[in-house]
Scaffold this motif. Structure first.
Motif, mmCIF file in Angstrom:
data_model
loop_
_atom_site.group_PDB
_atom_site.id
_atom_site.type_symbol
_atom_site.label_atom_id
_atom_site.label_comp_id
_atom_site.label_asym_id
_atom_site.label_seq_id
_atom_site.Cartn_x
_atom_site.Cartn_y
_atom_site.Cartn_z
ATOM 1 N N MET A 16 0.835 -1.212 0.000
ATOM 2 C CA MET A 16 0.000 0.000 0.000
ATOM 3 C C MET A 16 0.868 1.259 0.000
ATOM 4 O O MET A 16 0.552 2.234 -0.675
ATOM 5 C CB MET A 16 -0.936 0.001 1.216
ATOM 6 N N GLN A 17 1.960 1.241 0.787
ATOM 7 C CA GLN A 17 2.866 2.387 0.806
ATOM 8 C C GLN A 17 3.448 2.625 -0.576
ATOM 9 O O GLN A 17 3.548 3.775 -1.014
ATOM 10 C CB GLN A 17 3.998 2.163 1.811
ATOM 11 N N LEU A 18 3.841 1.561 -1.262
ATOM 12 C CA LEU A 18 4.412 1.717 -2.598
ATOM 13 C C LEU A 18 3.405 2.329 -3.562
ATOM 14 O O LEU A 18 3.737 3.257 -4.313
ATOM 15 C CB LEU A 18 4.898 0.368 -3.134
ATOM 16 N N VAL A 19 2.193 1.832 -3.556
ATOM 17 C CA VAL A 19 1.167 2.364 -4.461
ATOM 18 C C VAL A 19 0.915 3.842 -4.169
ATOM 19 O O VAL A 19 0.897 4.680 -5.076
ATOM 20 C CB VAL A 19 -0.139 1.548 -4.334
ATOM 21 N N CYS A 20 0.750 4.179 -2.901
ATOM 22 C CA CYS A 20 0.443 5.564 -2.523
ATOM 23 C C CYS A 20 1.612 6.503 -2.790
ATOM 24 O O CYS A 20 1.415 7.638 -3.247
ATOM 25 C CB CYS A 20 0.028 5.635 -1.055
ATOM 26 N N VAL A 21 2.844 6.068 -2.531
ATOM 27 C CA VAL A 21 3.985 6.954 -2.750
ATOM 28 C C VAL A 21 4.274 7.097 -4.243
ATOM 29 O O VAL A 21 4.728 8.162 -4.687
ATOM 30 C CB VAL A 21 5.228 6.506 -1.951
ATOM 31 N N LEU A 22 3.992 6.079 -5.050
ATOM 32 C CA LEU A 22 4.161 6.219 -6.500
ATOM 33 C C LEU A 22 3.160 7.230 -7.062
ATOM 34 O O LEU A 22 3.506 8.049 -7.922
ATOM 35 C CB LEU A 22 4.015 4.865 -7.191
ATOM 36 N N GLU A 23 1.938 7.181 -6.563
ATOM 37 C CA GLU A 23 0.937 8.181 -6.984
ATOM 38 C C GLU A 23 1.393 9.579 -6.581
ATOM 39 O O GLU A 23 1.330 10.520 -7.367
ATOM 40 C CB GLU A 23 -0.413 7.831 -6.347
ATOM 41 N N ARG A 24 1.879 9.710 -5.372
ATOM 42 C CA ARG A 24 2.357 11.007 -4.886
ATOM 43 C C ARG A 24 3.565 11.485 -5.697
ATOM 44 O O ARG A 24 3.682 12.661 -6.012
ATOM 45 C CB ARG A 24 2.722 10.880 -3.414
ATOM 46 N N PRO A 36 10.266 16.912 -2.247
ATOM 47 C CA PRO A 36 9.396 15.739 -2.108
ATOM 48 C C PRO A 36 9.733 14.618 -3.095
ATOM 49 O O PRO A 36 9.601 13.444 -2.760
ATOM 50 C CB PRO A 36 7.992 16.287 -2.378
ATOM 51 N N ILE A 37 10.189 14.973 -4.295
ATOM 52 C CA ILE A 37 10.574 13.950 -5.274
ATOM 53 C C ILE A 37 11.717 13.114 -4.720
ATOM 54 O O ILE A 37 11.699 11.883 -4.785
ATOM 55 C CB ILE A 37 10.954 14.597 -6.619
ATOM 56 N N LEU A 38 12.719 13.781 -4.151
ATOM 57 C CA LEU A 38 13.858 13.058 -3.569
ATOM 58 C C LEU A 38 13.426 12.210 -2.373
ATOM 59 O O LEU A 38 13.835 11.051 -2.242
ATOM 60 C CB LEU A 38 14.954 14.035 -3.159
ATOM 61 N N VAL A 77 5.162 15.083 8.619
ATOM 62 C CA VAL A 77 4.671 16.077 9.583
ATOM 63 C C VAL A 77 5.148 17.466 9.157
ATOM 64 O O VAL A 77 4.389 18.442 9.208
ATOM 65 C CB VAL A 77 5.128 15.727 11.019
ATOM 66 N N PHE A 78 6.414 17.563 8.706
ATOM 67 C CA PHE A 78 6.921 18.845 8.206
ATOM 68 C C PHE A 78 6.106 19.333 7.010
ATOM 69 O O PHE A 78 5.740 20.509 6.937
ATOM 70 C CB PHE A 78 8.398 18.724 7.808
ATOM 71 N N VAL A 79 5.791 18.440 6.069
ATOM 72 C CA VAL A 79 5.009 18.835 4.887
ATOM 73 C C VAL A 79 3.630 19.333 5.310
ATOM 74 O O VAL A 79 3.132 20.345 4.796
ATOM 75 C CB VAL A 79 4.911 17.672 3.872
ATOM 76 N N ILE A 80 3.016 18.653 6.271
ATOM 77 C CA ILE A 80 1.710 19.099 6.772
ATOM 78 C C ILE A 80 1.837 20.495 7.389
ATOM 79 O O ILE A 80 1.031 21.386 7.102
ATOM 80 C CB ILE A 80 1.142 18.087 7.789
ATOM 81 N N CYS A 81 2.831 20.682 8.227
ATOM 82 C CA CYS A 81 3.040 21.996 8.851
ATOM 83 C C CYS A 81 3.335 23.059 7.805
ATOM 84 O O CYS A 81 2.880 24.206 7.911
ATOM 85 C CB CYS A 81 4.178 21.934 9.866
ATOM 86 N N PHE A 82 4.088 22.696 6.771
ATOM 87 C CA PHE A 82 4.428 23.635 5.699
ATOM 88 C C PHE A 82 3.168 24.108 4.983
ATOM 89 O O PHE A 82 2.960 25.310 4.795
ATOM 90 C CB PHE A 82 5.394 22.959 4.719
ATOM 91 N N TYR A 83 2.321 23.183 4.569
ATOM 92 C CA TYR A 83 1.125 23.566 3.815
ATOM 93 C C TYR A 83 0.060 24.222 4.683
ATOM 94 O O TYR A 83 -0.736 25.016 4.180
ATOM 95 C CB TYR A 83 0.545 22.367 3.061
ATOM 96 N N LEU A 84 0.048 23.924 5.967
ATOM 97 C CA LEU A 84 -0.900 24.596 6.868
ATOM 98 C C LEU A 84 -0.301 25.860 7.470
ATOM 99 O O LEU A 84 -0.942 26.523 8.280
ATOM 100 C CB LEU A 84 -1.353 23.633 7.968
ATOM 101 N N HIS A 150 -2.429 13.788 1.443
ATOM 102 C CA HIS A 150 -1.395 12.861 0.982
ATOM 103 C C HIS A 150 -0.416 12.537 2.109
ATOM 104 O O HIS A 150 -0.082 11.371 2.348
ATOM 105 C CB HIS A 150 -0.612 13.466 -0.196
ATOM 106 N N SER A 151 0.055 13.554 2.792
ATOM 107 C CA SER A 151 1.022 13.336 3.877
ATOM 108 C C SER A 151 0.391 12.582 5.044
ATOM 109 O O SER A 151 1.033 11.728 5.656
ATOM 110 C CB SER A 151 1.592 14.672 4.357
ATOM 111 N N SER A 152 -0.855 12.898 5.343
ATOM 112 C CA SER A 152 -1.545 12.203 6.443
ATOM 113 C C SER A 152 -1.698 10.718 6.135
ATOM 114 O O SER A 152 -1.506 9.874 7.018
ATOM 115 C CB SER A 152 -2.919 12.824 6.686
ATOM 116 N N LEU A 153 -2.029 10.388 4.882
ATOM 117 C CA LEU A 153 -2.144 8.992 4.489
ATOM 118 C C LEU A 153 -0.799 8.276 4.644
ATOM 119 O O LEU A 153 -0.749 7.140 5.128
ATOM 120 C CB LEU A 153 -2.634 8.879 3.043
#
Length: 187
Positions: A16-24, A36-38, A77-84, A150-153
């Protein structure tokens, strides 16, 4: 028996992690979000190694995977804080996610559900010639909330894996493996 069912759960969650991170990863490439790509690329490699470690029973790979999950949760968590825009973070800065290489933003900013993109003419003097200056309106869900989802998932998938417990309690891991093999439930 506990190890075998835990191993199957770990394999499922890693998949599931692979599928979700490939979509992201696809949407981060579309938005030229280099940090985020790296991070996604490293996560893909580590998840594959974690899968290999789980299937082949390589405790070092599983431990490395567990350590990486701590870093992965921290990044998300950093990405969530960044976007919020928590604290002094601002989603309007180019430096953090694009390494100040480009003026790109999240792909979802222009392509979110229901978003209407309108070109602004004439573009301001400060706008680069190779970029278009736009306004976005009518979005059903703002792009920052899609990125937060996306980050929460990713966080939910990372903390639902059994392997971080194996790092904290290695004796429990070995006990489960040996008792499962002794009972004949693990092939």
């Amino acid at each position: 028996m506990g190890y075998c069912s835990g191993r199957c759960t770990l394999i499922f969650i890693c998949g599931m992690q692979l599928v979700c991170v490939l979509e992201r990863q696809i949407f981060d490439f579309l938005g030229y979000q280099w940090a985020p790509i790296l991070a996604n690329f490293v996560h893909i490699i580590i998840v594959i190694l974690g899968l290999f470690g789980t299937i082949q029973y390589r405790p070092r790979y599983i431990t490395g995977y567990a350590v990486w999950l701590v870093l992965w949760v921290t990044w998300n968590v950093f990405v969530i804080c960044f976007y919020l825009e928590a604290g002094d973070l601002s989603k309007e800065t180019d430096l953090i996610l694009t390494f100040n290489i480009s003026m790109h933003r999240s792909w979802w900013m222009e392509n979110g559900p229901g978003c209407m993109v309108t070109s602004v003419t004439p573009a301001p003097d400060w706008a680069p010639e190779d970029h278009r200056y736009i306004t976005v309106s009518g979005c059903f869900l703002e792009y920052q909330y899609i990125e937060v989802a996306h980050s929460s998932l990713q966080i939910v998938l990372a903390v639902s894996v059994d392997s971080p417990l194996l790092l904290v309690f290695p004796e429990l891991f070995h006990c489960c493996v040996y008792s499962a093999h002794a009972a004949g439930t693990c092939g």
